[in-house]
Design a protein around this motif. Structure first.
Motif, PDB file in Angstrom:
ATOM      1  N   UNK A  91       0.746  -1.238  -0.040  1.00  0.00           N
ATOM      2  CA  UNK A  91       0.106  -0.092   0.028  1.00  0.00           C
ATOM      3  C   UNK A  91       0.891   1.378  -0.061  1.00  0.00           C
ATOM      4  N   UNK A  92       0.362   2.303  -0.301  1.00  0.00           N
ATOM      5  CA  UNK A  92       1.167   3.618  -0.389  1.00  0.00           C
ATOM      6  C   UNK A  92       1.684   4.031   0.830  1.00  0.00           C
ATOM      7  N   UNK A  93       1.056   3.742   1.847  1.00  0.00           N
ATOM      8  CA  UNK A  93       1.626   4.176   3.394  1.00  0.00           C
ATOM      9  C   UNK A  93       2.643   3.023   3.694  1.00  0.00           C
ATOM     10  N   UNK A  94       2.802   2.091   2.884  1.00  0.00           N
ATOM     11  CA  UNK A  94       3.776   0.990   3.569  1.00  0.00           C
ATOM     12  C   UNK A  94       3.479   0.548   4.755  1.00  0.00           C
ATOM     13  N   UNK A  95       2.228   0.409   5.169  1.00  0.00           N
ATOM     14  CA  UNK A  95       1.882   0.092   6.544  1.00  0.00           C
ATOM     15  C   UNK A  95       2.719  -1.606   6.715  1.00  0.00           C
ATOM     16  N   UNK A  96       2.098  -2.390   5.934  1.00  0.00           N
ATOM     17  CA  UNK A  96       2.636  -3.693   6.259  1.00  0.00           C
ATOM     18  C   UNK A  96       4.094  -3.884   5.983  1.00  0.00           C
ATOM     19  N   UNK A  97       4.501  -3.270   4.956  1.00  0.00           N
ATOM     20  CA  UNK A  97       6.133  -3.375   4.794  1.00  0.00           C
ATOM     21  C   UNK A  97       6.832  -3.069   6.071  1.00  0.00           C
ATOM     22  N   UNK A  98       6.364  -1.494   6.520  1.00  0.00           N
ATOM     23  CA  UNK A  98       7.113  -1.160   7.627  1.00  0.00           C
ATOM     24  C   UNK A  98       6.943  -1.846   8.878  1.00  0.00           C
ATOM     25  N   UNK A  99       5.974  -2.601   8.941  1.00  0.00           N
ATOM     26  CA  UNK A  99       5.856  -3.505  10.144  1.00  0.00           C
ATOM     27  C   UNK A  99       6.842  -4.581  10.007  1.00  0.00           C
ATOM     28  N   UNK A 100       6.822  -5.199   8.853  1.00  0.00           N
ATOM     29  CA  UNK A 100       7.703  -6.375   8.670  1.00  0.00           C
ATOM     30  C   UNK A 100       9.260  -5.961   8.725  1.00  0.00           C
ATOM     31  N   UNK A 101       9.536  -4.812   8.517  1.00  0.00           N
ATOM     32  CA  UNK A 101      10.925  -4.229   8.413  1.00  0.00           C
ATOM     33  C   UNK A 101      11.187  -4.191   9.818  1.00  0.00           C
ATOM     34  N   UNK A 102      10.506  -3.357  10.786  1.00  0.00           N
ATOM     35  CA  UNK A 102      10.711  -3.068  12.155  1.00  0.00           C
ATOM     36  C   UNK A 102      10.661  -4.235  12.897  1.00  0.00           C
ATOM     37  N   UNK A 103       9.786  -5.180  12.575  1.00  0.00           N
ATOM     38  CA  UNK A 103       9.837  -6.794  13.276  1.00  0.00           C
ATOM     39  C   UNK A 103      11.249  -7.508  12.975  1.00  0.00           C
ATOM     40  N   UNK A 104      11.808  -7.567  11.806  1.00  0.00           N
ATOM     41  CA  UNK A 104      12.927  -7.926  11.429  1.00  0.00           C
ATOM     42  C   UNK A 104      14.085  -7.230  11.967  1.00  0.00           C
ATOM     43  N   UNK A 105      14.231  -5.974  11.922  1.00  0.00           N
ATOM     44  CA  UNK A 105      15.012  -5.114  12.507  1.00  0.00           C
ATOM     45  C   UNK A 105      15.384  -5.183  13.907  1.00  0.00           C
ATOM     46  N   UNK A 106      14.144  -5.607  14.824  1.00  0.00           N
ATOM     47  CA  UNK A 106      14.371  -5.642  16.318  1.00  0.00           C
ATOM     48  C   UNK A 106      14.866  -6.957  16.436  1.00  0.00           C
ATOM     49  N   UNK A 107      14.737  -8.126  15.649  1.00  0.00           N
ATOM     50  CA  UNK A 107      15.207  -9.342  15.717  1.00  0.00           C
ATOM     51  C   UNK A 107      16.892  -9.318  15.511  1.00  0.00           C
ATOM     52  N   UNK A 108      17.311  -8.637  14.673  1.00  0.00           N
ATOM     53  CA  UNK A 108      18.644  -8.409  14.159  1.00  0.00           C
ATOM     54  C   UNK A 108      18.649  -6.949  13.790  1.00  0.00           C
ATOM     55  N   UNK A 109      19.323  -6.137  14.535  1.00  0.00           N
ATOM     56  CA  UNK A 109      19.444  -4.703  14.352  1.00  0.00           C
ATOM     57  C   UNK A 109      20.468  -4.571  12.994  1.00  0.00           C
ATOM     58  N   UNK A 110      19.947  -3.773  12.308  1.00  0.00           N
ATOM     59  CA  UNK A 110      20.590  -3.350  10.918  1.00  0.00           C
ATOM     60  C   UNK A 110      21.935  -2.987  11.119  1.00  0.00           C
ATOM     61  N   UNK A 111      22.203  -2.239  12.047  1.00  0.00           N
ATOM     62  CA  UNK A 111      23.571  -1.257  12.326  1.00  0.00           C
ATOM     63  C   UNK A 111      24.342  -2.025  13.354  1.00  0.00           C
TER      64      UNK A 111
END
Length: 196
Positions: A91-111
């Motif tokens: 969706x244009x708000x990237x609502x689901x994409x943002x949630x998946x990325x946040x979930x994945x990032x919290x499992x293993x931080x990007x930086x």
């Protein structure tokens, strides 16, 4: 044992076949961990409309082979559960994409090579996939336990991609899945017993 009658004409076949299950009649309900920007219930509801592809689960029972005097004895081994993949419309708000990325990032931080979550129970959730009947209601459902995203695919961008929606896949690791027993399962089991 009685010999089965050979069905030779289309009408006899029609009379014995129920409505066939359709692969486009399904619904996915994802559960998200606490602490994401959007609330879990909001994302679950949003996901039921934007998950455009999924699959009913697969699992494999391994085989242990024991050689004995030129022959091989096969014994059932351990069950393994395949990863589960869903296809999501962006969706244009990237609502689901943002949630998946946040979930994945919290499992293993990007930086950094660390996790926000103290234990697997904090990031592993559940999901349900429902096969729907053409006349309404669930005809078969599965519950996935201990899932978390291991791969969020790229979204391809191109100037010549006209009249198409953006979509991407999310692959989940799965601890295990179980079929959900519903009224249809009970009715089918009774009919199978009556036909024996």
């Amino acid at each position: 044992m009685a010999k089965l009658k050979v069905i030779q004409d289309i009408i006899s076949f029609r009379n014995r076949v129920r409505e066939v299950a359709r692969p486009n009649q399904f619904q996915v309900e994802l559960t998200f961990p606490e602490g994401l920007t959007s609330t879990g219930s909001e994302l679950t509801e949003f996901g039921t409309f934007l998950v455009k592809g999924a699959n009913l689960p697969a699992s494999t029972v391994g085989t242990v082979e024991l050689p004995y005097r030129g022959r091989v004895l096969k014994i059932a081994g351990d069950r393994t559960f395949e990863p589960w993949t869903v296809t999501v419309i962006n969706d244009e708000g990237f609502k689901m994409r943002n949630a998946f990325e946040q979930w994945s990032n919290k499992i293993s931080l990007l930086a950094e090579n660390r996790s926000v979550y103290a234990a697997p129970v904090n990031y592993q959730t559940s999901a349900t996939v429902r096969q729907l009947g053409r006349t309404g209601g669930d005809i078969k459902s599965y519950k996935f336990e201990g899932i978390y995203p291991v791969n969020i695919s790229a979204i391809d961008l191109a100037w010549d991609s006209n009249d198409a929606a953006e979509e991407y896949t999310v692959e989940f690791a799965v601890q295990y899945w179980e079929p959900i027993i519903n009224d249809t399962d009970v009715a089918n089991a009774k009919e199978d017993t009556d036909n024996v």
